[in-house]
Scaffold this motif. Structure first.
Motif, PDB file in Angstrom:
ATOM      1  N   LYS A   6       9.828   2.692  29.361  1.00 29.62           N
ATOM      2  CA  LYS A   6       9.820   2.576  30.813  1.00 29.62           C
ATOM      3  C   LYS A   6      10.946   1.666  31.281  1.00 29.62           C
ATOM      4  O   LYS A   6      11.634   1.963  32.243  1.00 29.62           O
ATOM      5  N   ARG A   7      11.132   0.537  30.595  1.00 34.78           N
ATOM      6  CA  ARG A   7      12.208  -0.387  30.978  1.00 34.78           C
ATOM      7  C   ARG A   7      13.566   0.274  30.787  1.00 34.78           C
ATOM      8  O   ARG A   7      14.446   0.150  31.613  1.00 34.78           O
ATOM      9  N   HIS A   8      13.724   0.995  29.678  1.00 33.99           N
ATOM     10  CA  HIS A   8      14.994   1.662  29.417  1.00 33.99           C
ATOM     11  C   HIS A   8      15.280   2.706  30.487  1.00 33.99           C
ATOM     12  O   HIS A   8      16.399   2.821  30.970  1.00 33.99           O
ATOM     13  N   GLY A   9      14.255   3.455  30.897  1.00 29.57           N
ATOM     14  CA  GLY A   9      14.433   4.459  31.944  1.00 29.57           C
ATOM     15  C   GLY A   9      14.864   3.831  33.255  1.00 29.57           C
ATOM     16  O   GLY A   9      15.749   4.335  33.938  1.00 29.57           O
ATOM     17  N   SER A  10      14.262   2.711  33.626  1.00 29.57           N
ATOM     18  CA  SER A  10      14.639   2.012  34.856  1.00 29.57           C
ATOM     19  C   SER A  10      16.069   1.518  34.771  1.00 29.57           C
ATOM     20  O   SER A  10      16.833   1.621  35.728  1.00 29.57           O
ATOM     21  N   PHE A  11      16.443   0.966  33.629  1.00 28.18           N
ATOM     22  CA  PHE A  11      17.808   0.476  33.449  1.00 28.18           C
ATOM     23  C   PHE A  11      18.791   1.629  33.545  1.00 28.18           C
ATOM     24  O   PHE A  11      19.822   1.523  34.204  1.00 28.18           O
ATOM     25  N   SER A  12      18.465   2.762  32.913  1.00 30.88           N
ATOM     26  CA  SER A  12      19.357   3.917  32.944  1.00 30.88           C
ATOM     27  C   SER A  12      19.545   4.422  34.371  1.00 30.88           C
ATOM     28  O   SER A  12      20.654   4.748  34.777  1.00 30.88           O
ATOM     29  N   ARG A  13      18.457   4.486  35.143  1.00 26.84           N
ATOM     30  CA  ARG A  13      18.565   4.926  36.538  1.00 26.84           C
ATOM     31  C   ARG A  13      19.407   3.947  37.343  1.00 26.84           C
ATOM     32  O   ARG A  13      20.219   4.351  38.169  1.00 26.84           O
ATOM     33  N   TRP A  14      19.229   2.667  37.105  1.00 26.23           N
ATOM     34  CA  TRP A  14      19.997   1.641  37.802  1.00 26.23           C
ATOM     35  C   TRP A  14      21.485   1.781  37.473  1.00 26.23           C
ATOM     36  O   TRP A  14      22.331   1.749  38.361  1.00 26.23           O
ATOM     37  N   MET A  15      21.794   1.952  36.185  1.00 24.27           N
ATOM     38  CA  MET A  15      23.200   2.111  35.775  1.00 24.27           C
ATOM     39  C   MET A  15      23.792   3.387  36.368  1.00 24.27           C
ATOM     40  O   MET A  15      24.933   3.383  36.828  1.00 24.27           O
ATOM     41  N   GLN A  16      23.038   4.463  36.373  1.00 20.43           N
ATOM     42  CA  GLN A  16      23.526   5.719  36.936  1.00 20.43           C
ATOM     43  C   GLN A  16      23.815   5.552  38.420  1.00 20.43           C
ATOM     44  O   GLN A  16      24.829   6.033  38.924  1.00 20.43           O
ATOM     45  N   HIS A  17      22.928   4.874  39.121  1.00 20.58           N
ATOM     46  CA  HIS A  17      23.123   4.623  40.553  1.00 20.58           C
ATOM     47  C   HIS A  17      24.413   3.833  40.779  1.00 20.58           C
ATOM     48  O   HIS A  17      25.214   4.167  41.664  1.00 20.58           O
ATOM     49  N   ARG A  18      24.649   2.814  39.978  1.00 21.21           N
ATOM     50  CA  ARG A  18      25.866   2.000  40.117  1.00 21.21           C
ATOM     51  C   ARG A  18      27.119   2.811  39.808  1.00 21.21           C
ATOM     52  O   ARG A  18      28.121   2.717  40.516  1.00 21.21           O
ATOM     53  N   MET A  19      27.065   3.606  38.749  1.00 21.55           N
ATOM     54  CA  MET A  19      28.224   4.436  38.389  1.00 21.55           C
ATOM     55  C   MET A  19      28.507   5.463  39.478  1.00 21.55           C
ATOM     56  O   MET A  19      29.662   5.697  39.829  1.00 21.55           O
ATOM     57  N   ASN A  20      27.455   6.081  40.016  1.00 23.55           N
ATOM     58  CA  ASN A  20      27.640   7.059  41.086  1.00 23.55           C
ATOM     59  C   ASN A  20      28.271   6.405  42.306  1.00 23.55           C
ATOM     60  O   ASN A  20      29.187   6.969  42.912  1.00 23.55           O
ATOM     61  N   ALA A  21      27.794   5.216  42.688  1.00 19.51           N
ATOM     62  CA  ALA A  21      28.335   4.520  43.852  1.00 19.51           C
ATOM     63  C   ALA A  21      29.819   4.200  43.645  1.00 19.51           C
ATOM     64  O   ALA A  21      30.631   4.380  44.562  1.00 19.51           O
ATOM     65  N   ARG A  22      30.174   3.785  42.466  1.00 24.62           N
ATOM     66  CA  ARG A  22      31.580   3.468  42.158  1.00 24.62           C
ATOM     67  C   ARG A  22      32.443   4.729  42.244  1.00 24.62           C
ATOM     68  O   ARG A  22      33.521   4.721  42.840  1.00 24.62           O
ATOM     69  N   THR A  23      31.962   5.822  41.673  1.00 27.39           N
ATOM     70  CA  THR A  23      32.717   7.071  41.716  1.00 27.39           C
ATOM     71  C   THR A  23      32.844   7.577  43.151  1.00 27.39           C
ATOM     72  O   THR A  23      33.906   8.047  43.563  1.00 27.39           O
ATOM     73  N   ASN A  24      31.773   7.472  43.930  1.00 29.54           N
ATOM     74  CA  ASN A  24      31.828   7.896  45.328  1.00 29.54           C
ATOM     75  C   ASN A  24      32.876   7.096  46.103  1.00 29.54           C
ATOM     76  O   ASN A  24      33.610   7.667  46.925  1.00 29.54           O
ATOM     77  N   ARG A  25      32.960   5.800  45.856  1.00 31.48           N
ATOM     78  CA  ARG A  25      33.992   4.977  46.529  1.00 31.48           C
ATOM     79  C   ARG A  25      35.392   5.468  46.154  1.00 31.48           C
ATOM     80  O   ARG A  25      36.273   5.550  47.005  1.00 31.48           O
TER      81      ARG A  25
END
Length: 150
Positions: A6-25
């Motif tokens: 569960k913790r790994h899944g939350s971390f992965s979603r958080w990292m994906q969100h950050r990577m997506n935001a960076r790519t969108n910028r």
């Protein structure tokens, strides 16, 4: 599922969100490529929440679809379709694409099948052979979606 999973899944979603935001910028600053592929921002709404979502997605020219038509592949993961694909199909009226230097354009989405999908898939894998490799590692057929302005 263990607490560690569960913790790994939350971390992965958080990292994906950050990577997506960076790519969108980057896309909004006019740099619409990633790993040698053209990238757009796909705007959708959460199929359950209705909340706006922005996902960077590689796109391919669609000679059969005409000008301002984009092909996107719902890859990513081996066991299920990506959330953006499920959101796109769940709330198609809220879909739009944003390309470098352009405002968001409302789009209609159509999942390709049969011979039409095979022709388009051939074009995608000729442009980026890595997609054939990704597909060979998955138990599901990657949906190929044509986006056209509406």
């Amino acid at each position: 599922m263990t607490d560690k999973d569960k913790r790994h899944g939350s971390f992965s979603r958080w990292m994906q969100h950050r990577m997506n935001a960076r790519t969108n910028r980057r896309i909004r600053r006019g740099r619409g490529t990633f790993m040698g592929m053209d990238v757009l921002i796909l705007h959708t709404a959460g199929r359950r929440s209705g909340e706006p979502r922005e996902t960077p997605v590689a796109w391919f020219e669609d000679a059969a679809g005409g000008e301002d038509t984009w092909l996107v592949v719902a890859s990513g993961g081996t066991t299920r379709h990506p959330d953006w694909h499920l959101n796109l199909l769940g709330r198609p009226e809220r879909a739009s694409v944003e390309l470098p230097g352009r405002t968001a354009v409302p789009v209609a989405a159509r999942v390709l099948d049969g011979a039409e999908r095979e022709r388009a898939w051939r074009r995608v894998t000729e442009a980026q052979p890595r997609y054939a490799k990704y597909q060979s590692r998955s138990d599901r057929q990657y949906p190929l979606v044509r986006l056209t302005p509406r």
